[in-house]
Design an enzyme around this catalytic site. Structure first.
Site, mmCIF file in Angstrom:
data_model
loop_
_atom_site.group_PDB
_atom_site.id
_atom_site.type_symbol
_atom_site.label_atom_id
_atom_site.label_comp_id
_atom_site.label_asym_id
_atom_site.label_seq_id
_atom_site.Cartn_x
_atom_site.Cartn_y
_atom_site.Cartn_z
ATOM 1 N N ASP A 15 33.100 28.280 46.151
ATOM 2 C CA ASP A 15 32.951 28.076 44.704
ATOM 3 C C ASP A 15 32.479 26.672 44.352
ATOM 4 O O ASP A 15 31.561 26.503 43.545
ATOM 5 C CB ASP A 15 34.276 28.359 43.980
ATOM 6 C CG ASP A 15 34.599 29.849 43.955
ATOM 7 O OD1 ASP A 15 33.673 30.653 44.189
ATOM 8 O OD2 ASP A 15 35.770 30.194 43.720
ATOM 9 N N ARG A 39 47.428 18.561 41.723
ATOM 10 C CA ARG A 39 46.355 18.440 40.726
ATOM 11 C C ARG A 39 46.341 17.074 40.044
ATOM 12 O O ARG A 39 45.276 16.491 39.869
ATOM 13 C CB ARG A 39 46.422 19.563 39.694
ATOM 14 C CG ARG A 39 46.017 20.977 40.188
ATOM 15 C CD ARG A 39 45.143 20.973 41.383
ATOM 16 N NE ARG A 39 44.643 22.283 41.798
ATOM 17 C CZ ARG A 39 44.838 22.818 42.992
ATOM 18 N NH1 ARG A 39 45.564 22.178 43.909
ATOM 19 N NH2 ARG A 39 44.297 23.974 43.310
ATOM 20 N N ASP A 60 45.768 25.712 37.212
ATOM 21 C CA ASP A 60 45.153 24.504 37.760
ATOM 22 C C ASP A 60 44.102 23.896 36.826
ATOM 23 O O ASP A 60 43.984 22.682 36.729
ATOM 24 C CB ASP A 60 44.559 24.803 39.140
ATOM 25 C CG ASP A 60 45.648 25.065 40.181
ATOM 26 O OD1 ASP A 60 46.740 24.471 40.033
ATOM 27 O OD2 ASP A 60 45.425 25.846 41.106
ATOM 28 N N SER A 82 43.419 34.092 47.975
ATOM 29 C CA SER A 82 43.145 32.788 47.409
ATOM 30 C C SER A 82 44.272 31.872 47.876
ATOM 31 O O SER A 82 45.439 32.112 47.585
ATOM 32 C CB SER A 82 43.111 32.888 45.882
ATOM 33 O OG SER A 82 43.265 31.596 45.340
HETATM 34 N N1 ARG Z 1 50.476 29.806 40.886
HETATM 35 C C1 ARG Z 1 50.615 28.572 41.578
HETATM 36 C C2 ARG Z 1 50.615 27.421 40.616
HETATM 37 O O1 ARG Z 1 50.228 27.597 39.500
HETATM 38 C C3 ARG Z 1 49.632 28.415 42.686
HETATM 39 C C4 ARG Z 1 48.218 28.120 42.289
HETATM 40 C C5 ARG Z 1 47.352 28.129 43.476
HETATM 41 N N2 ARG Z 1 46.030 27.707 43.191
HETATM 42 C C6 ARG Z 1 44.947 28.290 43.685
HETATM 43 N N3 ARG Z 1 43.815 27.785 43.309
HETATM 44 N N4 ARG Z 1 44.985 29.295 44.521
HETATM 45 O O2 ARG Z 1 51.005 26.335 40.941
#
Ligand code: ARG
Length: 399
Positions: A14, A95, A124, A175
């Site tokens: 991506d 992040r 994110d 993912s």
């Molecule tokens: N749901 C989790 C969170 O909000 C994990 C996010 C994982 N991110 C990803 N791009 N796969 O912290």
């Protein structure tokens, strides 16, 4: 000179396609920034080169592993931070540090905007953009995958058409987001919340059902921070890495949860965070021994709020900063040793000792040497229950 945008670059499909998409859609030059938060896997130099091969004008790699451990994971540990009492905030903690480097790089390379590869459905995107807004309010945030409708199929077609050096064979059906605090695994067959996770999806933890000898480890803390493991001095990063190995080897830290995202969706998430879960268990128990009752009780509410703020992308907010001051103050006596037994997916505290302990053997003992004056309990309870007694008399009389 053309305007510039700094893209948070992972090396994956991506964000690799995102370089070209951003350039085509905005006319800006794209600077790629890859931040090492201990995600492991590919060599950071290979990632740096791939960004250039995909059309970035500059490609920057930052080793933020120690910074991430010192300034993000340690505050989370002091806060015993678990969202919904279970999730140690693996992605939520990374992040803000990535966003901080995005903002810094944008400033130093004269960019007017930053970009990330998040979709519009997750947390994110919020974390990146809210952090950038708080750190560099003049920067604009762009999200090619979300805003230019860059679907997976389009990305694959774009990569093929432009001969981008992306290996399709390496694509996993899930993912995954990972760093030194743990891994998050989503999508694929896990989207049916009744489907059990399979062994395949885990890499930081061994199968807890496999029979093996327990491991024992002693973690020494100083003011809430792990400073030695089995007597050997460690940095925060080393403590996390070492605990990942020992606790991960015993299958500690697997989490399977339906989670409330900030954007309103309930999603099924599988995590593994061996160091996170083991260190929080140890730290929490040392607090039990060294923090006075009312502070400890109040802190539990603060911890839950802290975790929600960080989950919701408000790392650089005033409330989070203020709670940090409270949490830091609670840690002044959280110094001592915790012995953990790690086995079959569990991290169990089996011993604690501290020079700052509030545990008084003579007060606690039921044997001889008792210094607790039991005769005081009678009057204490009399007064403690007095308000209940008075109101009960009124309520009963009114019937
Ligand atoms: N749901 C989790 C969170 O909000 C994990 C996010 C994982 N991110 C990803 N791009 N796969 O912290």
């Amino acid at each position: 000179m053309a305007e510039r945008v700094v893209l948070a670059y992972s090396g994956g499909l991506d964000t690799s396609v995102g370089i070209g998409w951003l350039k085509d859609a905005t006319g800006k030059e794209v600077v790629a920034l890859a931040v090492d938060v201990g995600q492991g896997g590919e060599d950071m130099n290979a990632i740096r080169q791939r960004a250039l091969d995909c059309g970035a004008v500059e490609s920057v790699v930052v080793d933020a592993k120690d910074e991430f451990a010192n300034d993000y994971l340690m505050p989370a540990l002091k806060a015993n931070a678990l969202y919904q009492k279970r999730y140690p905030l693996v992605s939520a903690l990374s992040r803000p540090v990535i966003a901080k480097h995005l903002a810094q790089t944008a400033k130093s390379l004269g960019a007017d905007s930053v970009a990330h590869g998040c979709t519009g459905k997750g947390n994110d995107q919020v974390r990146f953009e809210a952090a950038v807004a708080a750190l560099a309010p003049d920067l604009t945030s762009l999200a090619p995958v979300r805003d230019f409708a860059l679907t997976r199929d389009k990305a694959i077609a774009y990569a093929a058409e432009h001969n981008l050096p992306i290996e399709q064979s390496k694509k996993s059906p899930y993912s995954v987001d990972q760093n030194v605090w743990g891994r998050a695994v989503e999508t694929g067959f896990l989207e049916d919340p009744w489907n059990a996770p399979i062994e395949d999806i885990y890499t930081y933890t061994q199968d807890p059902a496999t029979s093996r000898e327990p491991s024992e480890v002693t973690v020494s803390f100083s003011e809430g921070i792990p400073v030695a493991i089995d007597g050997k001095p460690v940095t925060p990063l080393e403590a996390v890495q070492l605990m990942n190995t020992v606790a991960g080897g015993q299958g500690v830290g697997r989490i399977d949860i339906v989670e409330d995202r900030l954007v309103g969706i309930k999603s099924r998430e599988v995590y593994e965070s061996p160091a996170g879960i083991a260190l929080i268990a140890a730290h929490e128990e040392l607090e039990n021994m060294t923090v006075e009752r009312d502070v400890a009780r109040y802190k539990r509410g603060v911890e839950a709020k802290w975790a929600e703020l960080v989950y919701d992308g408000l790392w650089f907010s005033g409330l989070k900063r203020a709670l940090d001051v409270f949490i830091d103050d609670t840690q002044r006596h959280v110094t001592g040793d915790i012995r953990l037994k790690l086995h079959a997916g569990t991290a169990v505290v089996t011993g604690r000792r501290s020079g700052e302990s509030l545990y008084d053997f003579n007060l606690a003992t039921y044997d001889t040497g008792d210094t607790f004056d039991q005769s005081l309990a009678k009057g204490f309870i009399e007064l403690w229950s007095l308000p209940s007694k008075i109101s009960a008399r009124r309520d009963l009389a009114g019937r």
